[in-house]
Each structure stands twice: as C-alpha cells, then as structure tokens.
Design an enzyme around this catalytic site. Structure first.
Site, PDB file in Angstrom:
ATOM      1  N   LYS A   1       0.513  -1.012   0.260  1.00  0.00           N
ATOM      2  CA  LYS A   1      -0.131  -0.056   0.464  1.00  0.00           C
ATOM      3  C   LYS A   1       0.743   1.349   0.211  1.00  0.00           C
ATOM      4  O   LYS A   1      -0.076   2.715  -0.807  1.00  0.00           O
ATOM      5  CB  LYS A   1      -0.872   0.127   1.378  1.00  0.00           C
ATOM      6  CG  LYS A   1      -2.356  -0.875   1.659  1.00  0.00           C
ATOM      7  CD  LYS A   1      -3.531  -0.704   1.748  1.00  0.00           C
ATOM      8  CE  LYS A   1      -3.900  -1.422   1.207  1.00  0.00           C
ATOM      9  NZ  LYS A   1      -5.179  -1.658   2.260  1.00  0.00           N
TER      10      LYS A   1
ATOM     11  N   LYS B   1      -3.786 -11.123  -6.950  1.00  0.00           N
ATOM     12  CA  LYS B   1      -4.801 -11.206  -6.378  1.00  0.00           C
ATOM     13  C   LYS B   1      -6.260 -11.024  -7.397  1.00  0.00           C
ATOM     14  O   LYS B   1      -5.937  -9.350  -6.983  1.00  0.00           O
ATOM     15  CB  LYS B   1      -5.072 -11.530  -4.843  1.00  0.00           C
ATOM     16  CG  LYS B   1      -4.509 -10.625  -4.103  1.00  0.00           C
ATOM     17  CD  LYS B   1      -4.533 -10.304  -3.014  1.00  0.00           C
ATOM     18  CE  LYS B   1      -4.861  -9.083  -2.370  1.00  0.00           C
ATOM     19  NZ  LYS B   1      -4.689  -8.719  -0.554  1.00  0.00           N
TER      20      LYS B   1
ATOM     21  N   LYS C   1     -10.288  -4.833  -5.875  1.00  0.00           N
ATOM     22  CA  LYS C   1     -11.460  -3.975  -6.543  1.00  0.00           C
ATOM     23  C   LYS C   1     -10.468  -3.241  -7.483  1.00  0.00           C
ATOM     24  O   LYS C   1     -11.108  -3.060  -8.226  1.00  0.00           O
ATOM     25  CB  LYS C   1     -12.013  -3.593  -5.262  1.00  0.00           C
ATOM     26  CG  LYS C   1     -10.784  -2.571  -4.934  1.00  0.00           C
ATOM     27  CD  LYS C   1     -11.879  -1.872  -3.862  1.00  0.00           C
ATOM     28  CE  LYS C   1     -10.658  -0.844  -2.516  1.00  0.00           C
ATOM     29  NZ  LYS C   1      -9.292  -1.785  -2.026  1.00  0.00           N
TER      30      LYS C   1
HETATM   31  P1  TYM Z   1      -9.929  -7.149   3.608  1.00  0.00           P
HETATM   32  O1  TYM Z   1     -11.075  -6.305   3.626  1.00  0.00           O
HETATM   33  O2  TYM Z   1      -8.521  -6.620   2.276  1.00  0.00           O
HETATM   34  O3  TYM Z   1     -10.188  -8.877   2.991  1.00  0.00           O
HETATM   35  C1  TYM Z   1     -11.104  -8.841   3.885  1.00  0.00           C
HETATM   36  C2  TYM Z   1     -11.365 -10.422   3.619  1.00  0.00           C
HETATM   37  O4  TYM Z   1     -11.432 -11.099   1.828  1.00  0.00           O
HETATM   38  C3  TYM Z   1     -10.136 -11.845   2.179  1.00  0.00           C
HETATM   39  N1  TYM Z   1      -9.770 -11.790   0.409  1.00  0.00           N
HETATM   40  C4  TYM Z   1      -9.634 -12.690  -0.069  1.00  0.00           C
HETATM   41  N2  TYM Z   1      -9.434 -14.190   0.319  1.00  0.00           N
HETATM   42  C5  TYM Z   1      -9.393 -14.634  -1.080  1.00  0.00           C
HETATM   43  N3  TYM Z   1      -8.686 -14.278  -2.126  1.00  0.00           N
HETATM   44  C6  TYM Z   1      -8.910 -12.947  -1.841  1.00  0.00           C
HETATM   45  N4  TYM Z   1      -8.205 -12.731  -3.785  1.00  0.00           N
HETATM   46  C7  TYM Z   1      -9.084 -11.918  -1.538  1.00  0.00           C
HETATM   47  N5  TYM Z   1      -8.806 -10.741  -1.626  1.00  0.00           N
HETATM   48  C8  TYM Z   1      -9.265 -10.110  -0.115  1.00  0.00           C
HETATM   49  C9  TYM Z   1      -8.939 -11.503   2.404  1.00  0.00           C
HETATM   50  O5  TYM Z   1      -8.177 -12.365   3.335  1.00  0.00           O
HETATM   51  C10 TYM Z   1     -10.218 -11.270   3.735  1.00  0.00           C
HETATM   52  O6  TYM Z   1     -10.569 -12.385   4.415  1.00  0.00           O
HETATM   53  N6  TYM Z   1      -6.865  -6.099   8.091  1.00  0.00           N
HETATM   54  C11 TYM Z   1      -7.717  -7.103   6.894  1.00  0.00           C
HETATM   55  C12 TYM Z   1      -8.952  -6.876   8.137  1.00  0.00           C
HETATM   56  C13 TYM Z   1      -9.858  -6.951   8.883  1.00  0.00           C
HETATM   57  C14 TYM Z   1      -9.742  -7.963  10.039  1.00  0.00           C
HETATM   58  C15 TYM Z   1      -9.622  -7.375  11.528  1.00  0.00           C
HETATM   59  C16 TYM Z   1      -9.714  -9.214   9.431  1.00  0.00           C
HETATM   60  C17 TYM Z   1      -9.635  -5.669  10.042  1.00  0.00           C
HETATM   61  N7  TYM Z   1      -9.430  -6.140  11.220  1.00  0.00           N
HETATM   62  C18 TYM Z   1      -9.545  -8.574  12.221  1.00  0.00           C
HETATM   63  C19 TYM Z   1      -9.784 -10.257  10.698  1.00  0.00           C
HETATM   64  C20 TYM Z   1      -9.356 -10.170  11.958  1.00  0.00           C
HETATM   65  C21 TYM Z   1      -7.763  -6.777   5.876  1.00  0.00           C
HETATM   66  O7  TYM Z   1      -7.964  -5.380   5.137  1.00  0.00           O
HETATM   67  O8  TYM Z   1      -8.913  -8.107   5.082  1.00  0.00           O
END
Ligand code: TYM
Length: 332
Positions: A114, A196, A199
């Site tokens: 990022k 991956k 968006k």
């Molecule tokens: P975030 O918002 O980027 O993504 C949310 C969840 O979706 C999964 N994910 C994917 N899984 C498979 N293939 C993909 N292409 C893909 N893109 C996204 C992510 O692994 C995630 O599980 N930091 C975290 C959000 C967060 C969080 C937390 C998660 C904040 N606090 C506490 C768990 C516990 C994040 O940015 O995920």
C-alpha cells in the site's frame, strides 16, 4: 454446558465486496456459524489509512452489512457490528501499538504494497494498521480468525503481540489461530492470474452485487493459458489461469479437482469458462436479490448494527478493563 468457542473476522468497506472476500472469508463464516460464538464487523476505521470518499464509505458499510446477512449470517447467531461503534478498538489499538515493534510493522507485506501504491500518503495509520487489527481480534478472545491467505501475516503478528503482552502481564489474551479455507483462500484476478482478485483490478474482479450478464462477460474473457493443450487440468505453475477458474469452481460446487477434470475432459477452455461463470452467477443470484431487499429496509439494518455494537462493546470492555488494570491505569 460447555461454552462455544469464539470466531471473529472483519472486512474493510473500502470497496464493494467481491468473490475473493466471499470465498476467502464470508463463506467459511457462514459454513461454521453453528459451531461458534461469532463476531463479524465492518472494519471502517481501517479504511481511512487510505483516503475515502465519505458518502461512498457510508454506503458501502451498510451494503456490506446487508451482504453479510444475505450471504447467510443470521444476526441472531452472529454479532454483526461496525468497528467505529465500539470505541474499545481504538483504545486497545493504541495500547498494542506500544507493544508492536517498528521492525515487525516494517516487514508487513500489506504495508509495503500500500505504501508503494499511495506514495503521496504514507501515514502513521497505514504503518500501525496491524496493531489495530490485533486489537480488533484480541478484544474478543477468539479461538479462530477465518481469513484469506493474504491476512495470514497480520494474524501471525497478532499472535506474537498477544504472546509478548502475556509474557509480561500474565494470561490476558487468548492466542488465536488463523483459519484459512482449503479452497478459495487466494482467488486470483480473472484477467491477470498472477495478481490476487481485488477491487483495484475491476475487469478481473467479480463483485457480489454485479449483474449476471456482466459476470458472464468477465468469465468468458478470463485469461486462460497459452499452452497448446487446451485441456482442463489443475497445475497452478504451468496453468495459472485455468487453475484459478478450477479453484473458484471447486470452492462453489464442493467438487474436487479430479472430479472437475473428469467433468470437463475433452471440452477445452471454450466450454469450461462459461460453465464456471454460470456456477458463480447462480451462487450469487439469491445473495444479490436478498441484499437488495434488506438494503431497502434501513430501520432493520440500523437495529442489527445497534444490537451488534451493544453486545460487542460489552465483551470488548471486559478485555479492555483487564488490560488497563494490568498496565496500571487508575480505574474510572
Ligand atoms: P480485506 O478487507 O482486504 O479482505 C477481507 C477478507 O477477504 C479476504 N480476501 C481474499 N480471499 C481470497 N482471495 C482474494 N482475492 C481475497 N481478497 C481478500 C481477506 O483475506 C480477508 O479475510 N485487515 C483485514 C481486515 C481486518 C480484519 C480484522 C480481518 C481488520 N481487522 C480482524 C480479520 C480480523 C483486511 O484488510 O482484509
């Protein structure tokens, strides 16, 4: 009666929810609802580490909640809440920043990615993000944190921070395990299978609210591999495009790769791509329709997130009070 184990996870409402979020995270949450006491939230505080348009953030946060419910998270069995409604996240986040090392934060892949993408805005929040995520998790003393592959590193840092804190102050935090699904943990972009699905690559990304014809168009244009074999076979190194489509198909239908290879033996990519598209369209159709219905009922959504925040605050506060006491803060 034994108390149920606790499961917790969150998603940032920084973009519309997509198939990666569904297969990597939400689907596991739904599949395992009955086994656990569940907490799922909209991680709105995390989104502001990158500039957001306020109206879009508000819309997406509510849409995300409607989609959580439409995907099958019953608010009676899952505590669904908005992160910023539970002030204990910010409070424990600050505490845990003081127990997370500069070197650890510097090594985080998401920070490196990022900060390369947003060179004009490498702010302190972006750097300290994993400490807030550790707070999100540890406040609820969960056993399992179901996430996609890309969040494994943050979950491991959370474990390290919890262990460090416990080694100084005694057993304050449960040390949670990440839970990564076997199929769907890393859904790749349809038109760039080495990245991956996200968006930021919209043509290769399937959004949960997208129209069936747009979904089919994206699948038909999905990049398959430039080998001459033209045969549906799972081999991520040699055939990343086809293997990604197979993983999506497997996660949705529950079929194994061997079964999929047999199903499409002799068919070629031309028949395989629309078949995967069709499976995705049919999986998402009821979700989209139900989310649209729920979104129209603002009073219902409000009742869900208010009840969720109340329950979450109660649990989070117990942990925060314990932490403050251990630290030596005078009780309020
Ligand atoms: P975030 O918002 O980027 O993504 C949310 C969840 O979706 C999964 N994910 C994917 N899984 C498979 N293939 C993909 N292409 C893909 N893109 C996204 C992510 O692994 C995630 O599980 N930091 C975290 C959000 C967060 C969080 C937390 C998660 C904040 N606090 C506490 C768990 C516990 C994040 O940015 O995920």
């Amino acid at each position: 009666m034994d108390e149920k184990k606790v499961m917790l996870s969150g998603i940032q409402p920084s973009g519309d929810l997509h198939l990666g979020n569904y297969l990597g995270a939400i689907k596991t949450w739904v599949d395992r609802t009955e086994e656990f006491d569940n907490y799922y939230f909209m991680a709105d505080m995390h989104t502001i580490t990158v500039r957001q348009n306020p109206a879009d953030l508000r819309r997406r946060t509510l849409e995300q909640l409607a989609l959580y419910i439409a995907c099958g998270l019953d608010p009676e069995k899952n505590t669904l809440f908005i992160q910023s409604h539970v002030h204990q996240h910010a409070e424990l986040g600050w505490v845990l920043q003081c127990y997370t090392m500069f070197g650890e934060l510097s090594r985080m892949t998401q920070f490196k990615d990022k900060s390369a993408k947003h060179k004009e805005n490498i702010n302190g929040g972006l750097f300290a993000y994993p400490s807030l995520m550790a707070a999100d998790i540890l406040l609820y003393q969960p056993d399992l944190v179901p996430v996609g592959e890309d969040q494994k590193q943050h979950c491991e840092l959370t474990r390290d921070v919890a262990q460090r804190f416990n080694s100084i102050y005694g057993d304050v935090f449960k040390v949670p395990e990440p839970y990564i699904p076997k199929a769907g943990a890393r859904v790749m972009s349809l038109n760039a299978p080495d990245s991956k699905m996200s968006k930021s690559l919209p043509e290769g990304c399937i959004f949960l609210m997208e129209k069936p014809e747009d979904i089919q168009r994206k699948f038909k244009r999905a990049i398959t591999d430039s080998d001459t074999e033209n045969c549906v076979r799972f081999d991520p190194a040699a055939k990343p495009g086809v293997s990604n489509l197979m993983s999506i198909y497997s996660a949705i239908t529950g079929r194994t790769f061997e079964q999929i290879e047999a199903e499409f033996a002799g068919c070629g990519y031309g028949a395989f791509k629309p078949a995967v598209g069709e499976a995705v369209v049919e999986c998402l159709r009821p979700i989209r329709e139900e989310a649209t219905r729920i979104l129209a009922d603002k009073a219902y959504l409000e009742s869900v997130y208010k009840a969720g925040a109340e329950k979450a605050s109660y649990v989070a506060n117990k942990t925060l009070r314990k932490v403050y006491k251990k630290l030596g803060f005078v009780a309020r």
